[in-house]
Design a protein around this motif. Structure first.
Motif, short mmCIF file in Angstrom:
data_model
loop_
_atom_site.label_atom_id
_atom_site.label_comp_id
_atom_site.label_asym_id
_atom_site.label_seq_id
_atom_site.Cartn_x
_atom_site.Cartn_y
_atom_site.Cartn_z
N LYS A 196 1.57 -4.28 3.69
CA LYS A 196 0.40 -3.53 3.73
C LYS A 196 -0.78 -4.27 2.86
O LYS A 196 -1.27 -3.24 2.22
CB LYS A 196 0.81 -1.93 3.57
CG LYS A 196 1.74 -1.62 4.84
CD LYS A 196 1.13 -0.42 5.59
CE LYS A 196 2.07 0.02 6.77
NZ LYS A 196 1.34 0.50 7.61
N SER A 197 -0.68 -5.29 2.83
CA SER A 197 -1.74 -5.75 1.73
C SER A 197 -3.12 -6.45 2.44
O SER A 197 -4.15 -6.87 1.73
CB SER A 197 -1.23 -6.73 0.95
OG SER A 197 -0.85 -7.81 1.70
N LEU A 198 -3.21 -6.23 3.89
CA LEU A 198 -4.26 -7.06 4.26
C LEU A 198 -5.67 -6.25 4.23
O LEU A 198 -5.88 -5.10 4.57
CB LEU A 198 -3.90 -7.47 5.81
CG LEU A 198 -2.66 -8.26 6.02
CD1 LEU A 198 -2.56 -8.82 7.28
CD2 LEU A 198 -2.53 -9.55 4.96
N GLY A 199 -6.73 -6.96 3.90
CA GLY A 199 -8.11 -6.70 3.82
C GLY A 199 -8.84 -6.86 5.15
O GLY A 199 -8.16 -7.82 6.15
N TRP A 200 -10.19 -6.55 5.39
CA TRP A 200 -10.72 -6.83 6.71
C TRP A 200 -11.01 -8.13 6.98
O TRP A 200 -10.66 -8.34 8.47
CB TRP A 200 -11.94 -6.01 6.56
CG TRP A 200 -12.98 -6.38 5.83
CD1 TRP A 200 -13.28 -5.86 4.32
CD2 TRP A 200 -14.01 -7.40 6.02
NE1 TRP A 200 -14.28 -6.65 3.89
CE2 TRP A 200 -14.64 -7.52 4.41
CE3 TRP A 200 -14.50 -8.31 6.86
CZ2 TRP A 200 -15.64 -8.54 4.61
CZ3 TRP A 200 -15.26 -9.37 6.87
CH2 TRP A 200 -16.18 -9.31 5.60
N SER A 224 -1.43 -7.51 12.68
CA SER A 224 -2.33 -7.51 11.39
C SER A 224 -3.22 -6.42 11.03
O SER A 224 -3.35 -5.90 9.89
CB SER A 224 -3.85 -8.54 11.78
OG SER A 224 -3.13 -9.75 12.35
N VAL A 225 -3.38 -5.33 12.05
CA VAL A 225 -3.80 -3.96 11.90
C VAL A 225 -2.83 -3.09 11.16
O VAL A 225 -3.16 -2.25 10.13
CB VAL A 225 -4.13 -3.35 12.86
CG1 VAL A 225 -5.13 -2.22 12.59
CG2 VAL A 225 -5.54 -4.31 13.87
N LEU A 226 -1.77 -3.30 11.74
CA LEU A 226 -0.48 -2.48 11.02
C LEU A 226 -0.07 -2.93 9.62
O LEU A 226 0.16 -2.07 8.78
CB LEU A 226 0.94 -2.57 11.81
CG LEU A 226 0.92 -2.26 13.26
CD1 LEU A 226 2.15 -2.40 13.77
CD2 LEU A 226 0.40 -0.61 13.32
N GLY A 227 -0.84 -4.22 9.23
CA GLY A 227 -0.52 -4.67 7.81
C GLY A 227 -1.80 -4.28 6.94
O GLY A 227 -1.77 -4.82 5.99
N ALA A 228 -2.52 -3.43 7.35
CA ALA A 228 -3.98 -3.13 6.79
C ALA A 228 -3.65 -2.28 5.36
O ALA A 228 -2.78 -1.55 5.45
CB ALA A 228 -4.87 -2.41 7.50
N LYS A 229 -4.55 -2.48 4.44
CA LYS A 229 -4.21 -1.66 3.22
C LYS A 229 -4.59 -0.21 3.52
O LYS A 229 -3.81 0.65 3.00
CB LYS A 229 -5.34 -2.15 1.96
CG LYS A 229 -5.17 -3.32 1.46
CD LYS A 229 -6.49 -3.48 0.55
CE LYS A 229 -6.23 -4.96 -0.20
NZ LYS A 229 -7.24 -5.53 -0.39
#
Length: 529
Positions: A48-52, A262-267
């Motif tokens: 859960k570390s991905l930014g936009w 990718s969205v599930l991995g969002a901050k």
């Protein structure tokens, strides 16, 4: 002229390819090393570390396959900008993902799409959807993606198909195996920036050679610049795109593990929504980067025997020494992006939804990681065999094969996810019937359309996009009727407590409004001819 790039390469080109491979491996290795220090964390959702920016580039990287580069240039060469609809019209469905689906996925805190449905309807639905998702990733992502890549590498290097697919799989598998989603996301950002730079350079060189934008604009028939073609157009009539494309788009952008991951991995939710907005802006680039190449090729080199060679013709003719190496790099980059993202989703779905739930519920993180990695290896083997099988089917336009296959896989998924989110009375029985019997029906029609009574020979078929829409309509009505008939099932549906769903922040609202205005403007501009 020969399209085999090898004959055109210099020592500079080889040096560039070598340097690129080193940079990629270093990025991937560093991302996976940061994970080795924290062995308990999951490799699947990038902690859960991905930014936009990562989310946008990663989704775009998953979406832009080499098939798209070649196919879009080919369609640009033969029909103009009509295929841009497959990119620009997507903003409606990306908005649906950002505002309707993503808040629910994140609130339900799930790591896979089958997991989300399992929370609503129980185990049987989750199991059916898990197997469906695995088959879908294997066929539509891995095998078709690998086939397109092998096709490309064969065109560039002139080596046989089986050698080119094996090289590609080893390279892509390395990132999925070593670093999981975080390594893939980091590598994808680097690759997509490279892709934009190289493709833009190609377009600018082409425009300069034709003699400026004015000449480019007037150098092709007027209808080349129209986004909407008349209903009488056999290839891309406007109504087929309007009705048929949404079925694939909902299934692809809102329910597909490889895209949604990718969205599930969002901050947090806001970063997820901004990331999805960002891919909407990136998609505008498809015209200058991909389709434009084909139109320029039509003006510079009319009379190509095979329009699918448009992209390579431009590269071998316009790029100086050193730049050709960059093109090979970019094409491999795009491929590795798509294949490694799909391998990662394959291992996530199998490990979380099949293994951890049904085979070994008490598995530790290290066991889960081992199973995930084994899945990647098996997936690689299967994809190689499938790509070689697809290679034996002759006489199909790559882009249409992709769209048609998606069009037959998509209807059951689009029906069950739309009903689940928008209609509280949908029942487990209806969802399971659509996912099992409905899928068999949809895929069966697809097999008949593509192989048994191919549309090229039999004129009774509607356009494949309309066929997809009709299947969707039939399944949708069936699901509603089944739900209404099953009053006990309505009471049993587990109401998932999402809490109070967060409203989009001001920044998210402003950026989506801006994107919508720009898109409507583009449609107005490109239909006035």
């Amino acid at each position: 002229m020969g399209n085999n790039l090898l004959g055109h390469l210099t020592a500079w080109d080889y040096a560039i390819v070598a340097a690129y491979v080193v940079i990629l491996v270093v990025i991937g290795f560093r991302a996976s090393a940061s994970q080795r220090d924290k062995p308990d964390e999951s490799i699947f959702l990038a902690i859960k570390s991905l930014g936009w920016a990562s989310i946008g580039f990663n989704m775009w990287g998953t979406n832009v396959g080499p098939s798209m580069l070649l196919a879009f240039a080919s369609i640009g060469y033969s029909t103009g900008i009509v295929a841009v609809n497959f990119e620009w019209y997507a903003f409606v469905f990306l908005f649906l993902l950002a505002v309707v689906f993503a808040p629910r996925y994140l609130a339900a805190s799930v790591s896979t799409m089958p997991g989300f449905m399992g929370r609503q309807y129980g185990d049987s639905t989750q199991n059916i959807l898990a197997w469906y998702a695995l088959i879908k990733i294997l066929i539509s992502w891995l095998s078709l993606g690998l086939f397109a890549g092998g096709f490309l590498v064969r065109q560039i290097l002139g080596i046989p198909m089986w050698q080119s697919v094996i090289v590609l799989v080893l390279f892509a598998g390395f990132f999925a195996f070593a670093g999981g989603l975080k390594a893939i996301a980091k590598v994808n950002v680097f690759q997509m920036i490279l892709l934009i730079a190289v493709s833009l350079t190609l377009t600018l060189l082409g425009v300069a050679k034709v003699g400026g934008l004015g000449k480019v604009f007037h150098g092709v028939p007027g209808h080349y610049w129209n986004l909407l073609h008349p209903a009488s157009d056999p290839k891309y009539p406007w109504y087929a795109i309007l009705l048929g494309y949404p079925v694939s788009a909902v299934a692809f952008f809102c329910t597909d593990q490889a895209m949604v991951q990718s969205v599930l991995g969002a901050k947090n939710l806001e970063q997820g929504q901004l990331g999805v907005n960002f891919i909407g802006w990136l998609k505008i680039l498809s015209l200058p980067l991909f389709i434009g190449t084909g139109i320029l090729c039509y003006e510079l080199y009319p009379g190509l025997k095979d329009p699918s060679e448009a992209y390579m013709t431009m590269v071998t003719s316009l790029f100086p020494a050193g730049m050709k190496g960059l093109v090979i790099v970019v094409l491999i980059a795009v491929l590795v992006g798509t294949i490694s993202s799909s391998l990662n989703s394959l291992s996530t779905v199998f490990t979380m939804d099949v293994y951890a739930r049904n085979i070994n519920p008490d598995a530790s993180q290290s066991q889960l990681r081992a199973v995930g990695r084994t899945t990647i290896l098996v997936g690689c083997g299967f994809a190689i065999l499938m790509a070689l099988a697809i290679d034996s089917v002759k006489g199909l336009n790559l882009f249409d094969v992709f769209q048609a296959v998606l069009g037959f896989i998509a209807p059951p998924l689009a029906v069950v996810f739309l009903l689940t989110v928008f209609w509280r009375r949908t029942t487990q029985q209806a969802v399971n019937a659509i996912l099992s019997i409905g899928s068999a029906f949809s895929l069966g029609v697809g097999v008949v359309y593509l192989w048994v009574l191919p549309s090229a020979k039999y004129s009774f078929w509607p356009h494949y996009l309309i066929l997809s829409f009709l299947i969707f309509a039939v399944l949708f009505v069936a699901a509603v009727l089944l739900s209404l008939a099953d009053s006990a099932g309505q009471a049993r549906r587990q109401a998932v407590d999402y809490g109070v769903l967060a409203r989009p922040t001001r920044r998210v609202q402003v950026l989506w409004a801006a994107l919508a205005l720009v898109m409507i403007g583009l449609y107005v501009v490109f239909n006035g001819h």
